[in-house]
Design an enzyme around this catalytic site. Structure first.
Site, PDB file in Angstrom:
ATOM      1  N   SER A 155      40.748  38.870  33.513  1.00  0.00           N
ATOM      2  CA  SER A 155      40.867  40.225  33.960  1.00  0.00           C
ATOM      3  C   SER A 155      40.714  40.462  35.369  1.00  0.00           C
ATOM      4  O   SER A 155      40.123  39.716  36.145  1.00  0.00           O
ATOM      5  CB  SER A 155      39.719  41.189  33.407  1.00  0.00           C
ATOM      6  N   TYR A 168      31.075  42.941  31.261  1.00  0.00           N
ATOM      7  CA  TYR A 168      32.437  42.303  31.007  1.00  0.00           C
ATOM      8  C   TYR A 168      32.950  41.478  32.107  1.00  0.00           C
ATOM      9  O   TYR A 168      33.428  40.510  31.985  1.00  0.00           O
ATOM     10  CB  TYR A 168      33.436  43.580  30.930  1.00  0.00           C
TER      11      TYR A 168
END
Length: 280
Positions: A155, A168
């Site tokens: 990501s 995250y």
């Protein structure tokens, strides 16, 4: 160009929707044998059926990769169906979605100092843990055969973390880090390991999230095309004034899965419209 994917056995985790589904479509179109994975049996089977009919088998497997027994069962079923996996794409992941809106005009996340450790642990296991379990299940067979491709979907938050994405961003950073270490460990074996960093990719969930965010910003009568343009130019600026599409990630995955990518390992490939501001 023929990417020489015909007949390669590919497992794409989390491919019953979103980015994973786009990757599965692309690899199947290139002639690979594809295993679609998800947690919902009906939806996973429907995606596999929709992709099928292109010359090579498109199969479905379901299981919770956070659970060690569930992960082992997914690996067993893949070996049973195709006799092994040549390309492992660790796309399954995510973060806890229990956070409430906090009144701020952005998608809500718990404040960094208020994110409980249980959420850190869950998110890490959902992303890193699931990938590690499958790598340990399939990499020995790849090494024995002298060929394999391991692709970890990371990501943009791994290298450009925003505020209040406490659990995250570090989990995705760990996936990039382990990609490099594993690539060195498997050096000379014929198995390459790389990461893909998507930017914002337009899936139904993403469109719903950004449409809601646009309402918070007062863009009530704006078309989706205008929402997309305004976010990529005003709120989350990037050189390409639109979000990516699942096929954009699928094409990068197809290249990294190809035998032609044999000189590419230990790297993190961004497909993000130029969103990340650092050089590497």
């Amino acid at each position: 160009m023929d990417l020489q994917l015909a007949g390669l056995r590919c497992l794409i985790t989390g491919s019953s929707s979103g980015i994973g589904e786009g990757i599965a479509h692309t690899l199947a179109a290139e002639g690979a044998s594809v295993i679609v994975h998800g947690r919902d049996q009906q939806r996973t089977a429907a995606v596999a059926a929709a992709i099928g009919g292109r010359g090579q088998p498109v199969l479905a497997v379901t299981g919770d990769l956070v659970d060690p027994d569930g992960c082992a069962e997914v690996a067993r079923r893949c070996n049973e169906m195709l006799g092994g996996v040549d390309v492992l794409i660790n796309n399954a992941g995510g973060k806890t979605s229990s956070h409430k809106q906090d009144g701020v005009a952005r998608p809500a996340n718990a404040a960094w100092l208020e994110t409980p450790w249980d959420e850190w642990r869950w998110t890490y296991d959902q992303n890193v843990g699931a990938a590690v379990r499958l790598i340990q299940a399939f990499a020995p067979g790849m090494v024995e055969r002298g060929f394999g491709r391991i692709i970890n979907v990371a990501s943009a938050s791994a290298t450009q973390p925003p505020p209040d994405l406490a659990d995250y961003a570090p989990a995705k950073a760990a996936m990039v880090n382990m990609t490099v270490g594993l690539a060195k460990t498997l050096g000379g074996s014929g198995v390459t390991v790389n990461a893909i960093t998507p930017g914002t990719i337009l899936t139904p969930a993403v469109q719903s999230t950004f449409t809601g965010w646009a309402r918070q910003l007062g863009w009530d009568d704006t078309s989706w095309d205008e929402i997309e343009r305004r976010f990529t130019s005003e709120v989350l600026p990037q050189p390409i004034r639109q979000f990516g599409r699942p096929d954009d990630i699928g094409r990068m995955a197809a290249l990294l899965a190809s035998p032609l990518s044999s000189y590419m390992t230990g790297s993190n490939y961004r497909v993000d419209g130029g969103f990340c501001q650092s050089i590497n």
